[in-house]
Design a protein around this motif. Structure first.
Motif, PDB file in Angstrom:
ATOM      1  N   VAL A 192     -42.934   0.989  -4.245  1.00  0.00           N
ATOM      2  CA  VAL A 192     -43.299  -0.416  -4.418  1.00  0.00           C
ATOM      3  C   VAL A 192     -42.394  -1.084  -5.455  1.00  0.00           C
ATOM      4  O   VAL A 192     -41.927  -2.212  -5.253  1.00  0.00           O
ATOM      5  N   GLY A 195     -39.177  -1.796  -3.859  1.00  0.00           N
ATOM      6  CA  GLY A 195     -39.307  -2.940  -2.966  1.00  0.00           C
ATOM      7  C   GLY A 195     -39.375  -4.257  -3.727  1.00  0.00           C
ATOM      8  O   GLY A 195     -38.770  -5.262  -3.321  1.00  0.00           O
ATOM      9  N   LEU A 196     -40.095  -4.265  -4.839  1.00  0.00           N
ATOM     10  CA  LEU A 196     -40.181  -5.475  -5.662  1.00  0.00           C
ATOM     11  C   LEU A 196     -38.813  -5.855  -6.226  1.00  0.00           C
ATOM     12  O   LEU A 196     -38.497  -7.051  -6.363  1.00  0.00           O
ATOM     13  N   ILE A 199     -37.032  -7.656  -3.491  1.00  0.00           N
ATOM     14  CA  ILE A 199     -37.580  -9.010  -3.366  1.00  0.00           C
ATOM     15  C   ILE A 199     -37.040  -9.898  -4.484  1.00  0.00           C
ATOM     16  O   ILE A 199     -36.633 -11.050  -4.256  1.00  0.00           O
ATOM     17  N   TRP A 206     -40.914 -11.134   0.911  1.00  0.00           N
ATOM     18  CA  TRP A 206     -42.131 -10.394   0.567  1.00  0.00           C
ATOM     19  C   TRP A 206     -43.129 -10.385   1.718  1.00  0.00           C
ATOM     20  O   TRP A 206     -43.969  -9.484   1.814  1.00  0.00           O
ATOM     21  N   PRO A 209     -43.214  -6.908   4.279  1.00  0.00           N
ATOM     22  CA  PRO A 209     -43.928  -5.724   3.790  1.00  0.00           C
ATOM     23  C   PRO A 209     -45.424  -5.949   3.620  1.00  0.00           C
ATOM     24  O   PRO A 209     -46.233  -5.084   3.973  1.00  0.00           O
ATOM     25  N   ILE A 247     -45.393   2.894   3.035  1.00  0.00           N
ATOM     26  CA  ILE A 247     -44.774   2.078   1.987  1.00  0.00           C
ATOM     27  C   ILE A 247     -43.255   2.071   2.114  1.00  0.00           C
ATOM     28  O   ILE A 247     -42.614   1.012   2.031  1.00  0.00           O
ATOM     29  N   PHE A 251     -41.134  -1.494   3.051  1.00  0.00           N
ATOM     30  CA  PHE A 251     -40.172  -2.110   2.129  1.00  0.00           C
ATOM     31  C   PHE A 251     -38.712  -1.825   2.484  1.00  0.00           C
ATOM     32  O   PHE A 251     -37.837  -2.652   2.197  1.00  0.00           O
ATOM     33  N   PHE A 252     -38.444  -0.666   3.099  1.00  0.00           N
ATOM     34  CA  PHE A 252     -37.048  -0.265   3.267  1.00  0.00           C
ATOM     35  C   PHE A 252     -36.600  -0.111   4.721  1.00  0.00           C
ATOM     36  O   PHE A 252     -35.421   0.089   4.964  1.00  0.00           O
ATOM     37  N   THR A 255     -37.389  -4.058   6.964  1.00  0.00           N
ATOM     38  CA  THR A 255     -36.616  -5.129   6.329  1.00  0.00           C
ATOM     39  C   THR A 255     -35.109  -4.940   6.486  1.00  0.00           C
ATOM     40  O   THR A 255     -34.330  -5.723   5.932  1.00  0.00           O
TER      41      THR A 255
END
Length: 279
Positions: A192, A195-196, A199, A206, A209, A247, A251-252, A255
């Protein structure tokens, strides 16, 4: 012309940086075999890209970081004990079959790391579903199973037993990564945070995800069976959101700039579909 400071290498190496904490935790938790697989997957991916571009008399692009991401993601989605030579074959499938044969970066129809993993899964399903044994866990003959495998074979009680019959310990272990799974999927918090970071850099939106994770949470709450410790006939969304590879996928993977939809609306629909298929 509109100019910006972003370049393909800068973006790619930032994505690598975002993945490194979760990968490093995988090495810490699973040991030297995890490190070997990461190194072998990355090096072989870079070598295959170099050899193809050299053979085809194309510009050498191994410094842009894209092959490194492919190798790293491939290793992170495989068991930490996977034989090293399988990692090489996975990198070959990812770089040569999926990426370069379709024209190189930007032209591949599918995520190269996904294709590499899928090829390994259909070729060596036993090796791809054999996990490191943690705490001597054996559930219905499944040694060192992942929480999802334990849920499948032994039910909710078996999962709770794995974590000392304490739901709080279970959630904490899933959040920080102290459980079985693919090399880089276990630590929810580090994935996470990575991922943040993406972003924050503006490399991903955002919404995608969040929509995928929320879709999985809502649908597993509705259809997931008896929840932990309550006896109610509803699923445990927190467990399902942290217990598998959701997760890292949210995020990965969905995207990915090459294979994801371009518009925000398309990305949201894509993310919902990905969550639906996952459940």
């Amino acid at each position: 012309h509109v100019r910006c400071t972003e370049t393909i290498p800068k973006i790619m190496w930032n994505v690598v940086a975002a993945l490194v904490p979760a990968a490093a935790f995988g090495v810490y938790y699973f040991g030297i075999s995890a490190l070997v697989n990461i190194i072998v997957a990355i090096v072989s991916a870079v070598v295959f890209e170099f050899l193809w571009e050299k053979m085809m008399h194309k510009k050498i692009t191994i410094t842009d970081g894209s092959a490194v991401i492919t190798g790293l993601l491939l290793a992170m989605t495989c068991p930490p004990t996977l034989p090293w030579w399988m990692s090489i074959i996975g990198s070959f499938l990812a770089i040569i079959v999926c990426k370069q044969s379709m024209g190189g970066l930007g032209y591949n129809l599918f995520n190269p790391a996904h294709v590499g993993r899928a090829g390994l899964m259909v070729s060596w399903p036993v090796a791809m579903t054999t996990w490191t044994q943690v705490n001597g866990t054996v559930v219905d003959g499944v040694a060192g199973a992942t929480p999802l495998n334990i849920l499948k074979h032994g039910g909710h009680d078996a999962v709770l037993q794995l974590f000392g019959n304490d739901p709080g310990t279970m959630y904490q272990s899933l959040f920080f990564g102290f459980r079985n799974g693919s090399l880089g999927e276990t630590s929810t918090v580090l994935l996470v945070l990575g991922g943040l970071y993406l972003i924050y850099k503006g490399y991903i939106n955002w919404q995608a995800p969040v929509v995928m994770i929320a879709t999985v949470g809502v649908l597993t709450w509705i259809f997931g069976g008896v929840s932990f410790g309550t006896g109610l006939f509803s699923g445990d969304p927190l467990f399902h959101m942290m217990a598998g590879g959701l997760i890292i996928g949210a995020f990965f993977m969905i995207t990915d700039m090459v294979t994801a939809p371009i518009t925000l609306k398309g990305q949201i629909i894509f993310a919902f579909g990905a969550g639906l298929i996952t459940v």
